[in-house]
Design an enzyme around this catalytic site. Structure first.
Site, PDB file in Angstrom:
ATOM      1  N   ALA A  64       0.846  -1.233  -0.068  1.00 47.81           N
ATOM      2  CA  ALA A  64      -0.055  -0.133  -0.002  1.00 47.81           C
ATOM      3  C   ALA A  64       0.644   1.286   0.148  1.00 47.81           C
ATOM      4  O   ALA A  64       2.258   1.213   0.372  1.00 47.81           O
ATOM      5  CB  ALA A  64      -0.972  -0.243   1.164  1.00 47.81           C
ATOM      6  N   ASP A  65       0.421   2.294  -0.370  1.00 45.08           N
ATOM      7  CA  ASP A  65       0.930   3.577  -0.343  1.00 45.08           C
ATOM      8  C   ASP A  65      -0.075   4.572  -0.021  1.00 45.08           C
ATOM      9  O   ASP A  65      -1.431   4.655  -0.507  1.00 45.08           O
ATOM     10  CB  ASP A  65       1.741   4.041  -1.637  1.00 45.08           C
ATOM     11  CG  ASP A  65       2.585   5.038  -1.351  1.00 45.08           C
ATOM     12  OD1 ASP A  65       3.381   5.048  -0.679  1.00 45.08           O
ATOM     13  OD2 ASP A  65       2.677   5.946  -2.137  1.00 45.08           O
TER      14      ASP A  65
END
Length: 175
Positions: A64-65
């Site tokens: 994820a970011d």
């Protein structure tokens, strides 16, 4: 499951929901040639995932970011006090993208969640107090909604956990 993220907040959210995982991260340059901010963030999450997934083709790998965006400008983790821009009185977007992949099972689940956060109008004393806590320096946009930064937030629209770093409800729905 393998979590391709060092984020303590992501780990906490997933652990609290009962996920078992080990953390393996790839050292990548977090850049993208995509034009739209949401596409850029998803592209970076996919890059974080790809190397780990290729080395672990039978495992589910999650990456994820998260970034903060204001008026088209992205605010990542600040490098110093000067970069720790406090978003006083403004509404900004928090964009979190994630990708779950299992190569051997040909499974790919990905999504982008956008939430809005409005800060109170903050005086210099409050801004300096928050910066002095050192809390802002490892968080996108220079604040943590789950920590002392909650005192800066007037209101949110969207997913609290996406703002914190991982949209768990959206992820579970997509699973």
């Amino acid at each position: 499951m393998i979590l391709a993220s060092k984020s303590e907040r992501r780990q906490e959210i997933l652990r609290d929901m009962g996920f078992n995982f080990k953390v393996i991260t790839a050292d990548i340059e977090e850049v993208s040639d995509k034009k739209e901010i949401s596409e850029m963030i998803l592209d970076i999450a996919e890059k974080k995932l790809d190397k780990i997934a290729k080395e672990n083709i039978n495992d589910f790998v999650l990456a994820a970011d998260t970034v903060v965006e204001l008026e088209g400008k992205i605010f990542g983790k600040p490098k110093n006090r000067e970069e720790a821009i406090i978003l006083s009185g403004k509404t900004h977007k928090v964009i979190t993208a994630y990708v779950l992949k299992n190569i051997s099972k040909n499974v790919v689940i990905k999504d982008v969640v956008v939430s809005k956060v409005k800060f109170f109008d903050l005086d210099d004393e409050t801004i300096n107090w928050y910066l002095d806590t050192n809390e802002p320096f490892d968080k996108a946009g220079a604040y943590g909604i789950q920590g002392l930064g909650r005192a800066l937030v007037e209101k949110i629209e969207g997913d609290y956990f996406a703002i914190m770093g991982f949209p768990i409800s959206n992820f579970l729905k997509n699973l």
